[in-house]
Motif scaffolding. Structure first.
Motif, short mmCIF file in Angstrom:
data_model
loop_
_atom_site.label_atom_id
_atom_site.label_comp_id
_atom_site.label_asym_id
_atom_site.label_seq_id
_atom_site.Cartn_x
_atom_site.Cartn_y
_atom_site.Cartn_z
N PRO A 58 -7.26 41.84 11.90
CA PRO A 58 -6.67 40.87 10.96
C PRO A 58 -5.76 39.86 11.64
O PRO A 58 -5.71 38.69 11.23
CB PRO A 58 -5.88 41.76 9.99
CG PRO A 58 -6.56 43.09 10.06
CD PRO A 58 -7.00 43.23 11.49
N SER A 59 -5.06 40.29 12.70
CA SER A 59 -4.15 39.37 13.37
C SER A 59 -4.90 38.24 14.06
O SER A 59 -4.35 37.17 14.32
CB SER A 59 -3.29 40.12 14.40
OG SER A 59 -4.11 40.68 15.42
N ALA A 60 -6.15 38.48 14.37
CA ALA A 60 -6.98 37.45 15.02
C ALA A 60 -7.93 36.80 14.03
O ALA A 60 -8.88 36.13 14.43
CB ALA A 60 -7.75 38.07 16.18
N ASN A 61 -7.65 37.02 12.76
CA ASN A 61 -8.48 36.45 11.69
C ASN A 61 -9.94 36.90 11.78
O ASN A 61 -10.85 36.15 11.44
CB ASN A 61 -8.40 34.93 11.69
CG ASN A 61 -7.02 34.43 11.34
OD1 ASN A 61 -6.36 35.01 10.46
ND2 ASN A 61 -6.57 33.38 12.02
N VAL A 62 -10.13 38.12 12.31
CA VAL A 62 -11.48 38.70 12.38
C VAL A 62 -11.46 39.99 11.57
O VAL A 62 -10.70 40.92 11.87
CB VAL A 62 -11.90 39.01 13.83
CG1 VAL A 62 -13.27 39.68 13.84
CG2 VAL A 62 -11.93 37.74 14.67
N SER A 63 -12.25 40.05 10.52
CA SER A 63 -12.27 41.25 9.69
C SER A 63 -13.61 41.33 8.96
O SER A 63 -14.37 40.37 8.89
CB SER A 63 -11.12 41.23 8.67
OG SER A 63 -11.28 40.14 7.78
N VAL A 64 -13.88 42.52 8.43
CA VAL A 64 -15.08 42.76 7.65
C VAL A 64 -14.63 43.19 6.25
O VAL A 64 -13.81 44.08 6.10
CB VAL A 64 -15.96 43.85 8.28
CG1 VAL A 64 -17.17 44.14 7.40
CG2 VAL A 64 -16.40 43.45 9.67
N SER A 65 -15.18 42.52 5.26
CA SER A 65 -14.82 42.84 3.88
C SER A 65 -16.05 43.26 3.09
O SER A 65 -17.18 42.88 3.42
CB SER A 65 -14.18 41.62 3.20
OG SER A 65 -12.99 41.24 3.85
N HIS A 66 -15.80 44.03 2.05
CA HIS A 66 -16.88 44.44 1.16
C HIS A 66 -16.42 44.23 -0.27
O HIS A 66 -15.42 44.81 -0.70
CB HIS A 66 -17.25 45.91 1.39
CG HIS A 66 -18.30 46.41 0.45
ND1 HIS A 66 -18.02 47.24 -0.62
CD2 HIS A 66 -19.65 46.17 0.41
CE1 HIS A 66 -19.14 47.50 -1.28
NE2 HIS A 66 -20.14 46.86 -0.66
N GLN A 67 -17.12 43.37 -0.97
CA GLN A 67 -16.78 43.01 -2.35
C GLN A 67 -15.30 42.57 -2.45
O GLN A 67 -14.58 42.97 -3.35
CB GLN A 67 -17.06 44.18 -3.29
CG GLN A 67 -18.54 44.53 -3.37
CD GLN A 67 -18.84 45.66 -4.34
OE1 GLN A 67 -17.93 46.32 -4.85
NE2 GLN A 67 -20.13 45.89 -4.59
N GLY A 68 -14.90 41.78 -1.46
CA GLY A 68 -13.56 41.22 -1.46
C GLY A 68 -12.49 42.14 -0.92
O GLY A 68 -11.32 41.75 -0.85
N VAL A 69 -12.84 43.34 -0.54
CA VAL A 69 -11.86 44.30 -0.01
C VAL A 69 -12.05 44.42 1.49
O VAL A 69 -13.15 44.73 1.97
CB VAL A 69 -12.02 45.68 -0.67
CG1 VAL A 69 -11.03 46.68 -0.07
CG2 VAL A 69 -11.82 45.58 -2.17
N GLY A 78 -10.93 48.89 6.66
CA GLY A 78 -10.02 49.27 7.74
C GLY A 78 -10.75 49.63 9.03
O GLY A 78 -10.28 49.33 10.12
N ALA A 79 -11.90 50.30 8.90
CA ALA A 79 -12.66 50.72 10.09
C ALA A 79 -14.15 50.58 9.79
O ALA A 79 -14.87 51.58 9.65
CB ALA A 79 -12.31 52.15 10.48
N PRO A 80 -14.62 49.34 9.68
CA PRO A 80 -16.03 49.13 9.35
C PRO A 80 -16.95 49.65 10.45
O PRO A 80 -16.68 49.48 11.63
CB PRO A 80 -16.15 47.61 9.20
CG PRO A 80 -15.04 47.07 10.05
CD PRO A 80 -13.92 48.07 9.92
N ARG A 81 -18.02 50.28 10.02
CA ARG A 81 -18.91 50.92 10.99
C ARG A 81 -20.36 50.74 10.54
O ARG A 81 -20.69 50.92 9.37
CB ARG A 81 -18.58 52.41 11.08
CG ARG A 81 -19.40 53.21 12.08
CD ARG A 81 -18.94 54.65 12.10
NE ARG A 81 -17.56 54.74 12.56
CZ ARG A 81 -17.18 54.79 13.83
NH1 ARG A 81 -18.11 54.76 14.79
NH2 ARG A 81 -15.92 54.88 14.16
N ALA A 82 -21.21 50.38 11.50
CA ALA A 82 -22.65 50.27 11.24
C ALA A 82 -23.35 51.45 11.90
O ALA A 82 -23.20 51.68 13.10
CB ALA A 82 -23.20 48.96 11.78
N VAL A 83 -24.08 52.19 11.11
CA VAL A 83 -24.81 53.36 11.61
C VAL A 83 -26.30 53.16 11.36
O VAL A 83 -26.70 52.84 10.23
CB VAL A 83 -24.34 54.67 10.93
CG1 VAL A 83 -25.12 55.86 11.45
CG2 VAL A 83 -22.83 54.87 11.14
#
Length: 215
Positions: free
Chosen positions: A60-71, A74-79
């Motif tokens: 978030p401090s680097a303006n890089v994040s992953v959101s889901h339905q606007g939320v 905290g620890a997005p993961r692709a499996v």
């Protein structure tokens, strides 16, 4: 008829019945081994493997994040899990007992299903999300073909967390590491077949040899 002739006739009959018994035992053993081997070869077998388990960049401090339905996650993961029909036959939808799907349960909510890539494009695997799992619905899966299914999670995940539930008709779903166990079962069936054949032939040879030596 002389006593010697009567004795020879009796012995010949005894040996004949012993040979018949050996042949019958051999036939039963061969049929049993063949049935076991045939059942093993005919069973449909699906394997699965976690081929990717990646934590997605999120700062978030680097303006890089992953959101889901606007939320924000905290620890997005692709499996990614690769499923494969490892058996000798195509899997048909009627082998899903009662139309029940194969469920891959991650033990945490599955947020999205970004990708389902089938290796046989003309027969795509039917997949949908349900709570903590993705479901492989009754589908036609060609032999030696499969699909890579990618899901989005939030939080930690280890391969041991994955639970697989299924009710397949004459089939099983195993981690790819357990495929070796299936090969071992087939080898045991072949060994049983060969062992029964050799044992029966040796017994038959022994009886025939005994009969020949007597006369």
């Amino acid at each position: 008829m002389t006593p010697a002739a009567e004795s020879a006739e009796w012995y010949a009959k005894e040996v004949t019945w012993m040979v018949v018994g050996v042949v019958a035992t051999l036939a039963v053993g061969l049929l049993t081994a063949w049935a076991a081997m045939n059942a093993s070869l005919r069973r449909c077998r699906t394997t699965y493997e976690v081929v990717s388990n990646s934590l997605l960049p999120s700062d978030p401090s680097a303006n890089v994040s992953v959101s889901h339905q606007g939320v924000r996650l905290g620890a997005p993961r692709a499996v990614t899990i690769y499923l494969r029909n490892a058996g000798r036959r195509d899997i048909t939808s009627d082998q899903f007992h009662g139309g029940r799907p194969i469920a891959f349960d991650f033990g945490r909510a599955v947020l999205e299903l970004p990708s389902v890539q089938s290796s046989a494009s003309s027969y795509p695997i039917d997949v949908e999300l349900e709570g903590n799992a993705f479901l492989v619905k009754p589908s036609f899966v060609r032999r030696k073909k499969g699909a890579a299914v990618t899901v989005l999670l939030d939080g930690g995940f280890a391969t041991d967390d994955l639970a697989v539930r299924h009710v397949m008709v004459n089939g099983r779903v195993d981690p790819v590491d357990n495929l070796r166990n299936g090969a071992v079962e087939q080898l045991k069936a072949v060994a049983l077949f060969i062992g029964a054949t050799v044992a029966g032939l040796l017994a038959l040879v022994t009886f025939v040899s005994s009969f020949t030596d007597r006369f």
